[in-house]
Design a protein around this motif. Structure first.
Motif: not given
Length: 142
Positions: A97-102, A117-121
């Protein structure tokens, strides 16, 4: 801030399978952080599904790091005042998974953040919003 990449200064992030991999400040002086998550046994229930509290842990850390990335000098977050987490899809053990905070808004005493938190797609797995108390030291009288 570079020294906090990886586990963000909190070993639990590494233990559950998370890592903070990059950060910066956008054109509006608002911070961001990127990261990854591959759930470990410690992050999951006996069925291999990441527990909601682990989502909150990672999303809280991402918002906190993003805010600190944007603060000048010795100013830092002091604590999380309020946070809401929503889990929309399961995060299964071993998946990537990818994680991004803003930073959404920075005020004098508080900052507002969001993280996802996002999956591979790229599908949204979980997200959070939060309000953080800031510590801004008084300027040196020199």
């Amino acid at each position: 801030m570079d020294r906090w990449l990886g586990d963000g200064g909190m070993p639990i992030i590494d233990l559950v399978g998370g890592a903070l991999t990059g950060y910066g400040v956008d054109g509006e002086d608002l911070g961001w952080v990127a990261g990854t998550f591959s759930p470990t046994d410690l992050a999951c229930n006996p069925h291999g599904v990441t527990q909601a509290g682990v989502h909150s842990l990672l999303l809280d850390a991402a918002m906190n790091f993003a805010i600190n990335a944007a603060l000048p000098g010795k100013a830092r977050t002091r604590g999380t005042l309020e946070m809401k987490t929503e889990c929309m899809r399961p995060a299964l053990k071993g998946d990537a998974f990818s994680l991004r905070g803003e930073v959404v808004r920075m005020a004098k005493q508080v900052a507002y953040g969001e993280a996802a938190l996002r999956d591979g797609e790229g599908a949204l797995v979980s997200r959070a919003t939060g309000t953080f108390l800031l510590h801004r030291p008084a300027p040196d009288p020199a």
